[in-house]
Design a protein around this motif. Structure first.
Motif, PDB file in Angstrom:
ATOM      1  N   LEU A 283       1.260  23.536  47.576  1.00  0.00           N
ATOM      2  CA  LEU A 283       1.286  24.523  46.496  1.00  0.00           C
ATOM      3  C   LEU A 283       1.694  25.901  47.013  1.00  0.00           C
ATOM      4  CD1 LEU A 283      -1.958  23.201  44.850  1.00  0.00           C
ATOM      5  CD2 LEU A 283       0.190  23.438  43.587  1.00  0.00           C
ATOM      6  N   ARG A 284       1.158  26.309  48.147  1.00  0.00           N
ATOM      7  CA  ARG A 284       1.475  27.652  48.639  1.00  0.00           C
ATOM      8  C   ARG A 284       2.918  27.749  49.115  1.00  0.00           C
ATOM      9  NH1 ARG A 284       3.555  27.534  53.690  1.00  0.00           N
ATOM     10  NH2 ARG A 284       2.157  27.689  55.470  1.00  0.00           N
TER      11      ARG A 284
ATOM     12  N   PHE B 173       6.714  20.258  43.646  1.00  0.00           N
ATOM     13  CA  PHE B 173       6.038  21.558  43.722  1.00  0.00           C
ATOM     14  C   PHE B 173       7.064  22.696  43.658  1.00  0.00           C
ATOM     15  CE2 PHE B 173       3.185  18.494  45.779  1.00  0.00           C
ATOM     16  CZ  PHE B 173       1.987  18.756  45.130  1.00  0.00           C
ATOM     17  N   GLN B 174       8.177  22.519  44.385  1.00  0.00           N
ATOM     18  CA  GLN B 174       9.242  23.528  44.364  1.00  0.00           C
ATOM     19  C   GLN B 174       9.789  23.694  42.947  1.00  0.00           C
ATOM     20  OE1 GLN B 174      10.777  25.602  46.626  1.00  0.00           O
ATOM     21  NE2 GLN B 174       9.367  25.063  48.284  1.00  0.00           N
ATOM     22  N   ALA B 175      10.051  22.568  42.291  1.00  0.00           N
ATOM     23  CA  ALA B 175      10.646  22.629  40.952  1.00  0.00           C
ATOM     24  C   ALA B 175       9.706  23.336  39.974  1.00  0.00           C
ATOM     25  CB  ALA B 175      10.961  21.206  40.470  1.00  0.00           C
ATOM     26  N   LEU B 176       8.431  22.974  40.002  1.00  0.00           N
ATOM     27  CA  LEU B 176       7.483  23.584  39.068  1.00  0.00           C
ATOM     28  C   LEU B 176       7.198  25.048  39.406  1.00  0.00           C
ATOM     29  CD1 LEU B 176       4.999  20.636  38.474  1.00  0.00           C
ATOM     30  CD2 LEU B 176       6.819  21.471  36.958  1.00  0.00           C
ATOM     31  N   GLY B 177       7.214  25.357  40.687  1.00  0.00           N
ATOM     32  CA  GLY B 177       7.039  26.752  41.091  1.00  0.00           C
ATOM     33  C   GLY B 177       8.181  27.629  40.585  1.00  0.00           C
ATOM     34  N   MET B 178       9.397  27.148  40.749  1.00  0.00           N
ATOM     35  CA  MET B 178      10.561  27.914  40.286  1.00  0.00           C
ATOM     36  C   MET B 178      10.576  28.016  38.760  1.00  0.00           C
ATOM     37  SD  MET B 178      12.412  29.009  42.866  1.00  0.00           S
ATOM     38  CE  MET B 178      12.609  28.677  44.644  1.00  0.00           C
TER      39      MET B 178
ATOM     40  N   THR C  40       0.201  27.327  36.188  1.00  0.00           N
ATOM     41  CA  THR C  40      -0.567  28.582  36.274  1.00  0.00           C
ATOM     42  C   THR C  40      -1.024  28.824  37.703  1.00  0.00           C
ATOM     43  OG1 THR C  40      -1.339  28.230  34.014  1.00  0.00           O
ATOM     44  CG2 THR C  40      -2.558  29.826  35.338  1.00  0.00           C
ATOM     45  N   PHE C  41      -1.471  27.751  38.346  1.00  0.00           N
ATOM     46  CA  PHE C  41      -1.905  27.838  39.746  1.00  0.00           C
ATOM     47  C   PHE C  41      -0.755  28.375  40.606  1.00  0.00           C
ATOM     48  CE2 PHE C  41      -5.258  26.130  42.677  1.00  0.00           C
ATOM     49  CZ  PHE C  41      -4.611  26.331  43.891  1.00  0.00           C
ATOM     50  N   LEU C  42       0.423  27.790  40.436  1.00  0.00           N
ATOM     51  CA  LEU C  42       1.590  28.219  41.233  1.00  0.00           C
ATOM     52  C   LEU C  42       1.958  29.672  40.936  1.00  0.00           C
ATOM     53  CD1 LEU C  42       3.669  24.935  40.884  1.00  0.00           C
ATOM     54  CD2 LEU C  42       2.996  25.972  43.068  1.00  0.00           C
TER      55      LEU C  42
ATOM     56  N   ALA D 149       5.469  26.147  47.805  1.00  0.00           N
ATOM     57  CA  ALA D 149       6.269  26.282  46.588  1.00  0.00           C
ATOM     58  C   ALA D 149       6.077  27.661  45.956  1.00  0.00           C
ATOM     59  CB  ALA D 149       5.880  25.191  45.595  1.00  0.00           C
ATOM     60  N   ALA D 150       4.851  28.161  45.966  1.00  0.00           N
ATOM     61  CA  ALA D 150       4.579  29.492  45.404  1.00  0.00           C
ATOM     62  C   ALA D 150       5.311  30.566  46.208  1.00  0.00           C
ATOM     63  CB  ALA D 150       3.081  29.764  45.394  1.00  0.00           C
ATOM     64  N   MET D 151       5.316  30.396  47.532  1.00  0.00           N
ATOM     65  CA  MET D 151       6.025  31.344  48.413  1.00  0.00           C
ATOM     66  C   MET D 151       7.525  31.336  48.108  1.00  0.00           C
ATOM     67  SD  MET D 151       5.759  33.519  50.866  1.00  0.00           S
ATOM     68  CE  MET D 151       7.232  34.463  51.280  1.00  0.00           C
ATOM     69  N   SER D 152       8.114  30.139  48.014  1.00  0.00           N
ATOM     70  CA  SER D 152       9.545  30.028  47.700  1.00  0.00           C
ATOM     71  C   SER D 152       9.861  30.709  46.378  1.00  0.00           C
ATOM     72  CB  SER D 152       9.952  28.551  47.602  1.00  0.00           C
ATOM     73  OG  SER D 152       9.981  27.942  48.866  1.00  0.00           O
ATOM     74  N   ALA D 153       9.026  30.465  45.388  1.00  0.00           N
ATOM     75  CA  ALA D 153       9.269  31.008  44.051  1.00  0.00           C
ATOM     76  C   ALA D 153       9.121  32.522  44.047  1.00  0.00           C
ATOM     77  CB  ALA D 153       8.307  30.367  43.058  1.00  0.00           C
ATOM     78  N   MET D 154       8.128  33.021  44.800  1.00  0.00           N
ATOM     79  CA  MET D 154       7.933  34.464  44.881  1.00  0.00           C
ATOM     80  C   MET D 154       9.156  35.119  45.528  1.00  0.00           C
ATOM     81  SD  MET D 154       7.042  37.211  46.925  1.00  0.00           S
ATOM     82  CE  MET D 154       5.952  36.931  48.323  1.00  0.00           C
ATOM     83  N   ALA D 155       9.672  34.506  46.592  1.00  0.00           N
ATOM     84  CA  ALA D 155      10.878  35.047  47.252  1.00  0.00           C
ATOM     85  C   ALA D 155      12.066  35.000  46.300  1.00  0.00           C
ATOM     86  CB  ALA D 155      11.166  34.258  48.527  1.00  0.00           C
ATOM     87  N   ALA D 156      12.216  33.886  45.575  1.00  0.00           N
ATOM     88  CA  ALA D 156      13.352  33.742  44.647  1.00  0.00           C
ATOM     89  C   ALA D 156      13.262  34.762  43.510  1.00  0.00           C
ATOM     90  CB  ALA D 156      13.393  32.319  44.091  1.00  0.00           C
ATOM     91  N   ARG D 157      12.041  35.084  43.086  1.00  0.00           N
ATOM     92  CA  ARG D 157      11.869  36.107  42.047  1.00  0.00           C
ATOM     93  C   ARG D 157      12.502  37.428  42.482  1.00  0.00           C
ATOM     94  NH1 ARG D 157       5.987  36.552  39.688  1.00  0.00           N
ATOM     95  NH2 ARG D 157       5.388  37.132  41.807  1.00  0.00           N
ATOM     96  N   HIS D 158      12.471  37.710  43.775  1.00  0.00           N
ATOM     97  CA  HIS D 158      13.033  38.961  44.275  1.00  0.00           C
ATOM     98  C   HIS D 158      14.496  38.836  44.676  1.00  0.00           C
ATOM     99  CE1 HIS D 158       9.340  41.358  44.378  1.00  0.00           C
ATOM    100  NE2 HIS D 158       8.736  40.212  44.640  1.00  0.00           N
ATOM    101  N   LEU D 159      14.967  37.626  44.976  1.00  0.00           N
ATOM    102  CA  LEU D 159      16.271  37.483  45.618  1.00  0.00           C
ATOM    103  C   LEU D 159      17.303  36.744  44.772  1.00  0.00           C
ATOM    104  CD1 LEU D 159      15.013  36.596  49.226  1.00  0.00           C
ATOM    105  CD2 LEU D 159      15.704  38.842  48.332  1.00  0.00           C
ATOM    106  N   ALA D 160      16.880  35.850  43.888  1.00  0.00           N
ATOM    107  CA  ALA D 160      17.836  35.082  43.082  1.00  0.00           C
ATOM    108  C   ALA D 160      18.311  35.926  41.896  1.00  0.00           C
ATOM    109  CB  ALA D 160      17.193  33.796  42.588  1.00  0.00           C
ATOM    110  N   HIS D 161      19.429  35.475  41.281  1.00  0.00           N
ATOM    111  CA  HIS D 161      19.851  36.075  40.020  1.00  0.00           C
ATOM    112  C   HIS D 161      18.710  36.049  39.024  1.00  0.00           C
ATOM    113  CE1 HIS D 161      24.112  37.055  39.954  1.00  0.00           C
ATOM    114  NE2 HIS D 161      24.286  36.077  40.846  1.00  0.00           N
ATOM    115  N   GLU D 162      18.579  37.135  38.292  1.00  0.00           N
ATOM    116  CA  GLU D 162      17.497  37.220  37.318  1.00  0.00           C
ATOM    117  C   GLU D 162      17.605  36.114  36.266  1.00  0.00           C
ATOM    118  OE1 GLU D 162      16.128  40.866  34.722  1.00  0.00           O
ATOM    119  OE2 GLU D 162      16.951  41.552  36.651  1.00  0.00           O
TER     120      GLU D 162
END
Lengths: 349, 349
Positions: free
Chosen positions: B120-121, B152-157, B30-32, B123-136
């Protein structure tokens, strides 16, 4: 177990309360004297310091600055704000804190309040400069502007230069009364005056430390006699000056770091190539200081990161063997540096 | 009495212990997720932020940086070091802390550990970028480099993009084993692999987060299939890159702040005018993100001050109503702002 950080993760922290205790344990005048010596030592090795202009975030209400420097072994920075309108809301115009870190590991080694410490270092710096630039037998200082810095300036000049009299003036008499009260029993002869002219009678050192004015002219040319040492503390940001430019034109001007002083100091009123002497070169003997009894010397003080570095390392050394600090759990320190997540997991309730 | 600071003088401080408690209270995922949303909100108002390149003090052993920014209301900065050789001495390569202050008064309002928070930030940043750029429908991530950032990366994604599988590879099998152990019970299918190639089989997102190598080539061009989203986290300073330039040449490259990424990111290998898209413009809809299923997208992540600002303001908001902070006596607060010396005097023993 998992929630007990290792000693490595602790950063010694000097609170305002502990800073004041430290100052009293050392003695205010001894503190000022030793700090002046420390700053002088660091000015003597000036070329060795990593000098960066301060990083400023300006807003309509004030400025927040980061002032970093390093001597190659120790890194230090100060956070400091300047918000003139704070005072009417009962807040400090300037608050500050600072940090020292090991250059070798990047680990912080000291976090300290610096509101009290900056007041002390500014006075120590002024006194150190006056020791090199004022008449050797200067005994009387005029203190123009009787705000938060005034008592520190008076005691610094007493401890370092041996003044015995301070003559006070402020546009607000209550400020002067406060200084008179605070300096009772200090051993200084304290004279409250009704004008800047009166305060300057017989003074060999004139310190100006007023605030909040845009291009104010606290002193005009006819007020300043020959042979005086001017210690201009208050003019320290773009648009904030205290002296008429005619005074500057006939003074020999000494500065901390020309790149910064030309923007922030009294000399912002002068041409960008107006001649100045770097104070550190006077200390090393590479440049002349006062050359005659009638010379008007001016220390155009703005405050530089190296002075804060000196103050922080001085405090660090003085703390040794005392309990005047807390241990702050500021740094994560997992048993295995690659296992930060494991540390977090083990902290789960 | 004199030694009891007023509430104004106290700065809330989040220790490592309290940060970990806060993360567990909120829940790591949830934090991520909430932090990714917060960063996205701040990227949406990107032009409003005061953006300064970080202020770096380099030495033979590493770097110490100050990263300030401001949104006009709140000022924030992070202190962060990078010392690759620390790890062999049992120290963290990166430690960090951060501060928020009121732009209006310059008074600090939060001091926080940021070693855990930066993990945490990032990983959150990576995940936020992937939300916009990776396959849905991306469900599999390859994690190349299994150091402190990997879990952190794995849980963020997982939390932000919905991946269900992470395929691990590291040159040091013990690092991979650590991640396998830490992600047990996370709900992710975790696959330890024997090569980067094997880890990338079937992955729609490939995260590289290796360290300490000068111009390493973790991934070569033939390894990266069409349609993949590359999340390059490890290359983040001059001389430190992870991807072969042929990969960059056929990728659509997204960055945080071009002025900084061209110096520190993977694109330091390319011409200074190599085309890049600023991620904030994808979020506001002013620039396209992924435009087709076969497009190779690359988030060339270096970490920017605005993300730390988002993390600190997120923590500040989450602290409300909790006791997960200490009160630090960091600021002098005399009754009369002009009477700093009187405050010091009254503290005399």
């Amino acid at each position: 177990m998992a929630l007990t950080p290792s000693p490595l993760a602790y950063v010694p922290f000097v609170s305002v309360e502990n800073m004041m205790k430290l100052v009293h344990r050392v003695g205010v005048e001894t503190f000022l004297k030793e700090l002046a010596d420390r700053i002088e030592d660091d000015f003597r090795r000036w070329p060795l310091f990593d000098k960066t202009p301060r990083v400023a975030a300006h807003s309509a209400d004030g400025v927040i600055e980061l002032m970093p420097t390093s001597d190659g072994e120790t890194y230090g920075f100060k956070y400091v704000n300047g918000h003139p309108k704070n005072m009417k809301d009962g807040l400090q115009t300037v608050t500050a804190f600072g940090l020292l870190a090991s250059v070798e590991t990047g680990y912080p080694v000291l976090l300290s309040e610096m509101t009290v410490l900056t007041a002390l270092r500014t006075a120590a710096m002024s006194a150190m400069a006056a020791r090199h630039l004022a008449h050797e037998n200067a005994r009387v200082m005029a203190m123009i502007g009787n705000g938060a810095q005034a008592e520190f300036q008076a005691l610094g000049m007493k401890a370092v230069c041996g003044i015995d009299t301070v003559r006070l003036w402020d546009i607000d008499r209550r400020a002067t009364d406060k200084v008179v009260r605070n300096l009772e029993g200090s051993g200084l002869k304290v004279v409250a005056c009704d004008s800047a002219e009166e305060a300057m009678e017989g003074a060999q050192i004139v310190t100006t430390c007023t605030a909040d004015k845009q291009f104010a002219t606290i002193l005009t040319d006819n007020m300043v006699g020959a042979g005086v040492h001017l210690n201009a503390v208050g003019g320290d940001c773009p648009g904030k000056t205290e002296l008429h430019r005619d005074i500057l034109a006939r003074s020999t001007i000494f500065v901390e770091y020309p790149e910064q002083t030309r923007i922030e100091g009294e000399i912002q009123q002068m041409d960008p190539d107006h001649p100045v002497t770097e104070l550190w070169q006077v200390i090393t003997g590479d440049a002349p200081g006062r050359t005659g009894p009638d010379q008007l010397t001016l220390f155009d003080s703005v405050g530089f990161a190296v002075e804060d570095f000196s103050a922080l390392t001085y405090v660090r050394d003085k703390l040794e063997g005392t309990d005047l600090f807390d241990k702050l759990d500021l740094l994560a320190d997992p048993d295995d540096p690659r296992d930060l997540f494991g540390m977090l997991q083990r902290a789960a309730p």
